[in-house]
Design a protein around this motif. Sequence first.
Motif, PDB file in Angstrom:
ATOM      1  N   ASN A   1      14.044  45.665 -38.162  1.00 61.55           N
ATOM      2  CA  ASN A   1      14.931  45.742 -37.009  1.00 61.55           C
ATOM      3  C   ASN A   1      16.397  45.523 -37.379  1.00 61.55           C
ATOM      4  N   CYS A   2      16.645  45.051 -38.601  1.00 61.99           N
ATOM      5  CA  CYS A   2      18.024  44.926 -39.095  1.00 61.99           C
ATOM      6  C   CYS A   2      18.481  46.196 -39.802  1.00 61.99           C
ATOM      7  N   LEU A   3      17.528  46.921 -40.402  1.00 62.58           N
ATOM      8  CA  LEU A   3      17.895  48.115 -41.164  1.00 62.58           C
ATOM      9  C   LEU A   3      18.718  49.112 -40.350  1.00 62.58           C
TER      10      LEU A   3
ATOM     11  N   THR B   1      16.343  50.144 -61.591  1.00 55.73           N
ATOM     12  CA  THR B   1      16.281  50.558 -60.187  1.00 55.73           C
ATOM     13  C   THR B   1      17.462  51.468 -59.902  1.00 55.73           C
ATOM     14  N   GLU B   2      17.295  52.383 -58.982  1.00 54.79           N
ATOM     15  CA  GLU B   2      18.434  53.215 -58.588  1.00 54.79           C
ATOM     16  C   GLU B   2      19.025  52.790 -57.259  1.00 54.79           C
ATOM     17  N   ASP B   3      18.426  51.762 -56.634  1.00 56.29           N
ATOM     18  CA  ASP B   3      18.916  51.342 -55.318  1.00 56.29           C
ATOM     19  C   ASP B   3      18.495  49.897 -55.076  1.00 56.29           C
ATOM     20  N   PHE B   4      19.473  49.017 -54.972  1.00 59.88           N
ATOM     21  CA  PHE B   4      19.195  47.605 -54.720  1.00 59.88           C
ATOM     22  C   PHE B   4      18.974  47.298 -53.240  1.00 59.88           C
ATOM     23  N   ASN B   5      19.071  48.288 -52.362  1.00 62.12           N
ATOM     24  CA  ASN B   5      19.212  48.011 -50.925  1.00 62.12           C
ATOM     25  C   ASN B   5      18.086  48.563 -50.067  1.00 62.12           C
ATOM     26  N   ARG B   6      16.878  48.560 -50.614  1.00 61.05           N
ATOM     27  CA  ARG B   6      15.730  49.045 -49.862  1.00 61.05           C
ATOM     28  C   ARG B   6      14.789  47.937 -49.421  1.00 61.05           C
TER      29      ARG B   6
ATOM     30  N   ARG C   1      25.354  58.965 -51.487  1.00 55.65           N
ATOM     31  CA  ARG C   1      24.184  59.784 -51.821  1.00 55.65           C
ATOM     32  C   ARG C   1      23.887  60.834 -50.751  1.00 55.65           C
ATOM     33  N   LEU C   2      24.408  60.628 -49.550  1.00 63.27           N
ATOM     34  CA  LEU C   2      24.139  61.559 -48.463  1.00 63.27           C
ATOM     35  C   LEU C   2      25.332  62.465 -48.182  1.00 63.27           C
TER      36      LEU C   2
ATOM     37  N   ASP D   1      15.972  57.441 -45.347  1.00 61.09           N
ATOM     38  CA  ASP D   1      15.200  56.395 -44.689  1.00 61.09           C
ATOM     39  C   ASP D   1      15.884  55.042 -44.763  1.00 61.09           C
ATOM     40  N   PHE D   2      16.758  54.861 -45.754  1.00 59.94           N
ATOM     41  CA  PHE D   2      17.348  53.545 -45.988  1.00 59.94           C
ATOM     42  C   PHE D   2      18.865  53.516 -45.870  1.00 59.94           C
ATOM     43  N   HIS D   3      19.504  54.678 -45.794  1.00 60.44           N
ATOM     44  CA  HIS D   3      20.963  54.701 -45.798  1.00 60.44           C
ATOM     45  C   HIS D   3      21.497  55.602 -44.687  1.00 60.44           C
ATOM     46  N   GLY D   4      22.705  55.267 -44.250  1.00 59.93           N
ATOM     47  CA  GLY D   4      23.366  56.041 -43.220  1.00 59.93           C
ATOM     48  C   GLY D   4      24.507  56.859 -43.783  1.00 59.93           C
ATOM     49  N   HIS D   5      24.959  57.823 -43.006  1.00 66.24           N
ATOM     50  CA  HIS D   5      26.076  58.671 -43.422  1.00 66.24           C
ATOM     51  C   HIS D   5      26.939  58.966 -42.197  1.00 66.24           C
TER      52      HIS D   5
END
Length: 550
Positions: free
Chosen positions: A121-123, A182-187, A134-135, A147-151
């Motif tokens: 619910n925080c994502l 890892t390629e993403d620390f924020n998942r 990346r987007l 699924d994990f990042h916004g643009h």
Amino acid sequence: MADQEFDYIVVGAGTAGCLLANRLSADPSNRVLLIEAGGRDNYHWIHIPVGYLYCIDNPRTDWRFRTEPDPGLNGRSLIYPRGKTLGGCSSINGMLYIRGQARDYDGWAELCDDEAWRWDNCLPDFMKHEDHYRLDAGGDGDATHRDFHGHGGEWRVEKQRLNWQVLDDFATAAVEAGVPRTEDFNRGDNEGVNYFDVNQRAGWRWNTSKAFLREAEKRPNLTLWHSTQVLGLAFDTDNGDTPRCRGVRVERQGKPSEALADREVILCAGAIGSPQLLQLSGVGPADLLGAHRIPVVCDLPGVGENLQDHLQIRSVYRVTGAKTLNTMANSLVGKAKIGLEYALKRSGPMSMAPSQLCAFTRSSDEQTHPNIQYHVQPLSLEAFGQPLHDFPAITASVCNLNPTSRGTVRIKSADPRQAPAIAPNYLSTPEDRKVAADSLRVTRRIAEQPAFAKYRPEEVKPGVQYHSDDDLARLSGDIGTTIFHPVGTAKMGRDDDPMAVVDSRLRVRGVQGLRVVDASVMPTITSGNTNSPTLMIAEKAAGWILAHEA
């Protein structure tokens, strides 16, 4: 100056305050006042990434706090930077985009008995304001990244515009020591090693003033008072009901004034400033207030308690056959090349965040999750603000992500201009001392791996002659320093928690019309850098405030 009335008053134009002012003023019917003690963010070193060196401990941009002498640091006192300018700490910090671990937020939900704080619910609140590279059009974003990042949001996230071979090899050594890439620390699970993503745009620092305030300031319903000192909160206490915060008392342009809020006052002054203002205004531990002859509006014993911070323990390795910033920047020719590269390309050392390489791992096999974080830099010095060493070296700083030590922030007098007593109480528990010792052993294990051993690393700090838990814990106190992540001093919690300052919707207990929205509300510190989690908190709070939750 005549009193002025608004719907909302936001105190502090820092990380949380800039976002809140933007979101609240997006409704043209809301009259919003944003107050900042510092000046505009027009100092050129704010915007050049390496300029943090000239902003920290600078009265133009920093409150210049110091900690009390700390027993855990063998009696040392540390500088304790907090931003004093538009953008707040986002104008002087490390620009590192790290959210923490899913377990952090799930833990908050349990402590507060509110599912709104669960990771899932925080994502969406992280993603709402995000603009992830990346987007970008033509980028390598895939379904997983979406699924994990916004643009398209205001908060820009980019790759760093440099790399260092010696750091690449340290990363490989970490893999050889058992840390996955890892390629993403924020998942939600940040275990691994890679370069940090940063809050920059095309080689310039991207602070929250640029992101959220620059365009919003043009709105006629948003009023900005910068260079304005808030002296305290004003309460209505004579009607026999619960005290209500009706506004703030300020000094502006050398004159006292009062601004009134019809709906809410929202404190976004940070983990030091918010509890200080509450205590000065009579909201806090009754014995502390009484000692300074401050009338008690609400006895809240948790105000200023529960201070948590990440203590970084800096291992320095002298290396042979590696290019580091020490050798590049210790000559006029080297400095000229660095300046020219930034002028022409916005890349190179002047585009550097304070740390480039990141790793999350476990301090020992008994840990159930990554509990330590590395900030690795291709440079070394004795202490912040001192010259670089005259030999090639790297620094591998490691911090305990989940310290059990707790400190305090307490006013020293009723004078709002006097800095409070900040006592982090680092390394005050056996658990924290054990993690400190174990983490130094992990650093040594990485440095011994073949990928890094080729540089013939020599441990300058703390020194290979020290091995025991007691020796390493004591040396951690000698060389440890803050990584600038204070949180928790106005923590949220359940109704049955006597130390909870705010409820799960960030409303201050025992009074009306007052919220705290900044890092001070975190009940426990996040597992990583704290700037982006603070933005998420502000995003979530904005939704509640606009929904007029009483």
